[in-house]
Design an enzyme around this catalytic site. Structure first.
Site, PDB file in Angstrom:
ATOM      1  N   ASP A  13       2.530  29.089  33.232  1.00  0.00           N
ATOM      2  CA  ASP A  13       2.126  30.053  34.262  1.00  0.00           C
ATOM      3  C   ASP A  13       2.647  29.683  35.645  1.00  0.00           C
ATOM      4  O   ASP A  13       2.039  30.015  36.663  1.00  0.00           O
ATOM      5  CB  ASP A  13       0.585  30.182  34.319  1.00  0.00           C
ATOM      6  N   LYS A  16       7.796  31.392  35.737  1.00  0.00           N
ATOM      7  CA  LYS A  16       9.127  31.291  35.116  1.00  0.00           C
ATOM      8  C   LYS A  16       9.814  32.642  35.006  1.00  0.00           C
ATOM      9  O   LYS A  16      11.033  32.731  35.097  1.00  0.00           O
ATOM     10  CB  LYS A  16       9.013  30.646  33.726  1.00  0.00           C
ATOM     11  N   LYS A  18       9.982  35.336  36.944  1.00  0.00           N
ATOM     12  CA  LYS A  18      10.768  35.734  38.118  1.00  0.00           C
ATOM     13  C   LYS A  18      12.015  34.865  38.257  1.00  0.00           C
ATOM     14  O   LYS A  18      13.112  35.371  38.517  1.00  0.00           O
ATOM     15  CB  LYS A  18       9.924  35.625  39.383  1.00  0.00           C
ATOM     16  N   GLY A  40       3.429  34.994  28.276  1.00  0.00           N
ATOM     17  CA  GLY A  40       3.675  36.150  29.127  1.00  0.00           C
ATOM     18  C   GLY A  40       4.577  35.842  30.307  1.00  0.00           C
ATOM     19  O   GLY A  40       4.426  34.827  30.965  1.00  0.00           O
ATOM     20  N   HIS A  41       5.531  36.735  30.561  1.00  0.00           N
ATOM     21  CA  HIS A  41       6.416  36.618  31.719  1.00  0.00           C
ATOM     22  C   HIS A  41       6.352  37.928  32.487  1.00  0.00           C
ATOM     23  O   HIS A  41       6.547  38.995  31.923  1.00  0.00           O
ATOM     24  CB  HIS A  41       7.863  36.360  31.284  1.00  0.00           C
ATOM     25  N   GLN A 225       5.418  28.462  28.048  1.00  0.00           N
ATOM     26  CA  GLN A 225       4.352  27.501  28.380  1.00  0.00           C
ATOM     27  C   GLN A 225       4.845  26.449  29.387  1.00  0.00           C
ATOM     28  O   GLN A 225       5.630  26.775  30.256  1.00  0.00           O
ATOM     29  CB  GLN A 225       3.804  26.844  27.110  1.00  0.00           C
TER      30      GLN A 225
END
Length: 431
Positions: A13, A16, A18, A40-41, A225
């Site tokens: 979190d 990464k 962006k 999630g990105h 992660q």
């Protein structure tokens, strides 16, 4: 021209999405090399927000080849759903722009069910805090040599025997948990229903990458992660089920280690983590609330609230060593705007002794106490800064102090979710 690996240097979190998107404009190929659809990105491009969980960040950028490597565990139904969502947002990802390694292990419905059963029935203090999406059980089957892989979908005649082998392991587990056994036909139907939608994307990824590398193309390897969630080097057992460190980029995609030229560690200007486990600098007070609110600290995939705390230089310094990080991308500096003072963890106190590393022992990790240095905050804003001259003097001092503590320079500095609000110090592709 360098090939670059991007990894998280904390518990994930770190922003990464962006940074990978920002770098992908300079890359020809973007590769996911581990994790699953729990990672999630968030990408913000021209004011439009894209939220990805399985697909590489490069898929939203035209002209880039995206690859899902063999180190990923792959939920075919989540994949089809994510493709459909992107298509509705105006991004149509065709097989010529996205390749999936033929030897990638699948996540099936029974994996998610087992994941959730275990968490629900876990005794107090033993919950891992998983997303319940089947990532861990799928990796277990992969290592246990009973996984069904994408290539198996191309040979349906072999599937019944492979499903029987898989259920010979899973059904006894389900019985032991007091749950009904899984019917083989249910799994077969699940596989055959999605095969035609997935198989066009399958390829020999190791060969595709080798061809691009020999042609001098720039390859960006995208981790999920963070280092402290690595199955070997993280806060075990409160970790993910794969290797998240930079070395996995090679094994998880099929390239040799010599193909990797630069490792960029994405590093948040404070610290967060999701789920259970030790967190030495956690602030369960107004500071933690401030960081969480200002930083919008909620999981992209799960919506779970993240735990927040001060920057931990001990952890990041260890991540720099384990990954071979050459430079960091420091993110969310703007979240600290307005704080009168900012603390940085520079060491740990363990049983009366000051140490400069995170112990591997679960018990010792739970006992360490942070040793802080206190820095003066800044009243000005860093939000949207695009040069060092735009930053308050105390913010620059904070960044320089972090560099000194972790033993790695800041290569990029991110000052908002917008991709252009980035100060480039060193271009990893030109290193």
């Amino acid at each position: 021209m360098a090939n670059v690996v991007v990894v998280g240097s904390q518990w994930g979190d770190e922003g990464k999405g962006k940074i990978v998107d920002w770098l992908s404009e300079r890359a020809d190929v973007v590769v996911r090399f581990q994790g699953g659809h729990n990672a999630g990105h968030t990408l913000v491009i021209d004011g439009k927000v894209y939220k990805l969980s399985l697909l590489p960040s490069g898929v939203v950028r035209p002209g880039k080849l995206s690859i899902i490597g063999n180190g990923v565990v792959f939920d075919p139904h989540a994949f089809v759903s994510e493709l459909a969502k992107l298509r509705a947002e105006g991004v149509d990802v065709k097989p010529d722009r996205l390749k999936i390694a033929e030897n990638t292990a699948l996540i099936l419905s029974l994996h998610g069910e087992l994941d959730r059963m275990r968490e629900a029935k876990a005794a107090k203090g033993t919950k891992i805090g998983t997303t319940g999406r089947g990532i861990g059980p799928a990796y277990e089957d992969r290592v246990g040599r009973r996984a069904i892989r994408i290539m198996d979908l191309a040979d349906p005649a072999t599937l019944p025997a492979k499903v029987d082998r898989l259920l010979a392991h899973h059904n006894p587990l389900r019985r032991g948990l007091g749950e009904a056994e899984c019917d083989p036909q249910t799994i077969l139907d699940e596989l055959t229903s999605v095969a035609d939608k997935v198989l066009p994307y399958m390829d020999r990824v190791w060969k595709v990458l080798d061809d691009h590398r020999r042609a001098g193309k720039r390859i960006l390897f995208e981790g999920a992660q963070g280092t402290l969630l690595d199955i070997d080097h993280g806060t075990y057992p409160f970790v993910t089920s794969s290797n998240t460190v930079a070395g996995q980029a090679a094994a998880g995609s099929g390239v040799g280690p010599s193909a990797i030229d630069y490792v960029l560690g994405i590093t948040k200007a404070y610290t967060t983590r999701v789920g259970e486990g030790p967190f030495p600098t956690e602030q369960q007070n107004e500071v933690g609330e401030f960081l969480g609110t200002r930083g919008h600290e909620f999981g992209v995939v799960t919506g779970r609230k993240r735990r927040c705390g001060w920057f931990d230089a001990v952890l990041v310094r260890q991540a720099v060593a384990v990954n071979g990080i050459k430079g960091i991308a420091l993110t969310k500096l703007d979240v600290l705007d307005g704080l009168e003072e900012i603390k940085v963890c520079v060491g740990y106190l363990l049983d009366g002794e000051v140490i400069d590393y995170l112990p591997a022992s679960q018990g010792a990790q739970a006992r360490v106490e942070p040793v802080y240095e206190t820095l003066e905050g800044w009243s000005g804003t860093t939000a949207g800064a695009r040069s060092w001259n735009d930053l308050p003097a105390q913010a620059v001092k904070y960044v320089r102090y972090i560099e000194e503590l972790i033993g790695a320079p800041v290569a990029l500095l991110s000052t908002s979710p917008e991709r252009d609000d980035t100060i480039l110090v060193t271009d990893p592709f030109q290193d």
